[in-house]
Design an enzyme around this catalytic site. Structure first.
Site, short mmCIF file in Angstrom:
data_model
loop_
_atom_site.label_atom_id
_atom_site.label_comp_id
_atom_site.label_asym_id
_atom_site.label_seq_id
_atom_site.Cartn_x
_atom_site.Cartn_y
_atom_site.Cartn_z
N GLU A 73 35.43 48.84 39.79
CA GLU A 73 36.14 47.76 40.48
C GLU A 73 36.51 46.70 39.45
O GLU A 73 35.64 46.17 38.75
CB GLU A 73 35.29 47.13 41.58
CG GLU A 73 36.03 46.03 42.33
CD GLU A 73 35.24 45.43 43.47
OE1 GLU A 73 35.76 44.51 44.13
OE2 GLU A 73 34.08 45.85 43.70
N GLU A 124 41.02 37.18 51.73
CA GLU A 124 42.03 37.88 52.52
C GLU A 124 42.27 37.15 53.84
O GLU A 124 43.41 37.02 54.31
CB GLU A 124 41.58 39.31 52.78
CG GLU A 124 42.57 40.15 53.55
CD GLU A 124 42.09 41.58 53.73
OE1 GLU A 124 42.81 42.36 54.39
OE2 GLU A 124 41.01 41.93 53.20
N THR A 147 37.78 40.26 53.34
CA THR A 147 37.16 39.20 52.54
C THR A 147 37.60 37.82 53.01
O THR A 147 38.60 37.67 53.72
CB THR A 147 37.52 39.36 51.06
OG1 THR A 147 38.93 39.16 50.90
CG2 THR A 147 37.17 40.76 50.57
N ASP A 149 34.40 41.68 35.66
CA ASP A 149 35.05 40.37 35.80
C ASP A 149 34.66 39.52 34.60
O ASP A 149 33.74 39.88 33.84
CB ASP A 149 34.62 39.68 37.10
CG ASP A 149 35.71 38.77 37.67
OD1 ASP A 149 36.23 37.93 36.91
OD2 ASP A 149 36.04 38.89 38.86
N ASP A 202 45.50 38.89 40.41
CA ASP A 202 46.41 37.76 40.25
C ASP A 202 47.85 38.27 40.33
O ASP A 202 48.25 39.14 39.56
CB ASP A 202 46.16 37.09 38.90
CG ASP A 202 46.83 35.73 38.78
OD1 ASP A 202 47.92 35.55 39.37
OD2 ASP A 202 46.27 34.86 38.11
#
Length: 326
Positions: free
Chosen positions: A157, A308, A305, A182, A232
């Site tokens: 992910e 979202e 999420t 991340d 992004d």
């Protein structure tokens, strides 16, 4: 977070997470080069941006000192101390500020490091759990995913934000390992804490540049899937080249995926969804799982999420794309 396509351009400076420290004041006037070096040395005892500013102020003071061999040597030492300070991890044993180091390249990156406050809980999770479940993307080794995840199939992910959705997917499917990448330090700490609280042992958090991970640290056909949720969108036309889903990125992804592995993307930015669909459809190594060749319904395993939900409240339409590696 988003990650990184490959067009040549000057890379940004290393990510230096911010610290909750009082910013340093201006450099003293009339200081000698020795004073400047002492200031830089003292700055090493601090962490984060405040310490870096102190070291940079010392560098500026040293640059104004009388020209001499001694002053030049002191200035060089001051610059080196400031450079090392920026490279040090924020937390002992935690994620590095610049894990790839010499592997940095001149290319466009699709992620923008964010410097925000790390809470006490996030810091505690990083200090306690990073040695167990965290890894830096340094480009110096190939990961043994079978060993790292105790033989579980592994999904990569890229960009997990604060980690709520990742933690929920890990808890809902303990039979799948999630290698979550991340560069956002608070999010890394938050995900580690959430996974620990849920008793999930199938999450590993990777810190750094996903392109280096894909290109140098993953064996061929070692992944069972790729997830890229709400990267992004880089909405301005001049920034479209920074978007993650590009042909060059898919060229890196395809070799490390097993045949049949699913690339699952989701975005609430309509123009980016159209680009994703176009790029994935055109790539010879991927095939759309949607019968009509378009977008797919949101699969049950992808949580709704908070991010979202905010987009939906604004009238955004979320598109999911599921493509199989052929």
């Amino acid at each position: 977070m988003s990650e990184q396509p490959l067009n040549p351009t000057p890379a940004g400076s290393p990510d230096v997470p911010s610290a909750d420290a009082t910013p340093a004041g201006p450099a003293r006037t009339g200081s000698t080069a020795a004073d400047a070096l002492a200031d830089a040395t003292a700055a090493e005892a601090a962490t984060g941006e405040a310490a870096t500013r102190e070291a940079q102020a010392a560098d500026a003071t040293a640059a104004e000192a009388p020209a001499s061999d001694e002053a030049a040597a002191l200035r060089a030492a001051s610059f080196e101390r400031a450079r090392r300070l920026r490279m040090e991890p924020r937390f002992p044993g935690g994620p590095a500020a610049d894990p790839a180091g010499s592997h940095h390249e001149r290319r466009i990156r699709s992620f923008q490091p964010r410097r925000s406050r790390v809470t006490t809980g996030q810091q505690e999770s990083l200090e306690r759990l990073w040695p167990k479940w965290g890894l830096d993307i340094d480009g110096k080794r190939v990961l043994d995913l079978a060993e790292l995840f105790d033989g579980l199939p592994v999904v990569l992910e890229i960009g997990f934000g604060m980690g709520e959705a990742t933690a929920q997917m890990a808890a809902d499917d303990p039979g799948t390992g999630i290698l979550a990448v991340d560069v956002h330090t608070p999010g890394q700490g938050n995900l580690l804490g959430l996974a620990d609280k849920a008793g999930s042992t199938n999450v590993r958090v990777a810190n750094g540049d996903a392109v280096i991970l894909l290109r140098e640290m993953l064996a061929p056909e070692s992944l069972d899937g790729l997830r890229v949720y709400f990267p992004d969108p880089w909405p301005k036309a001049r920034h479209h080249k920074r978007r993650l889903i590009q042909p060059e990125f898919l060229d890196l992804v395809a070799p490390v995926l097993k045949p049949g592995a699913i690339v699952h993307c989701a975005t609430d930015w309509e123009p980016y969804a159209e680009q994703m669909l176009e790029v994935l459809t055109a790539h010879p190594r991927f095939e759309n799982t949607a019968a009509d060749g378009g977008y797919a319904p949101r699969p049950a395993f992808r949580p709704l999420t908070r991010f979202e939900g905010q987009g939906l409240d604004k009238g955004h339409v979320v598109h999911d794309l599921l493509f199989a590696r052929v």
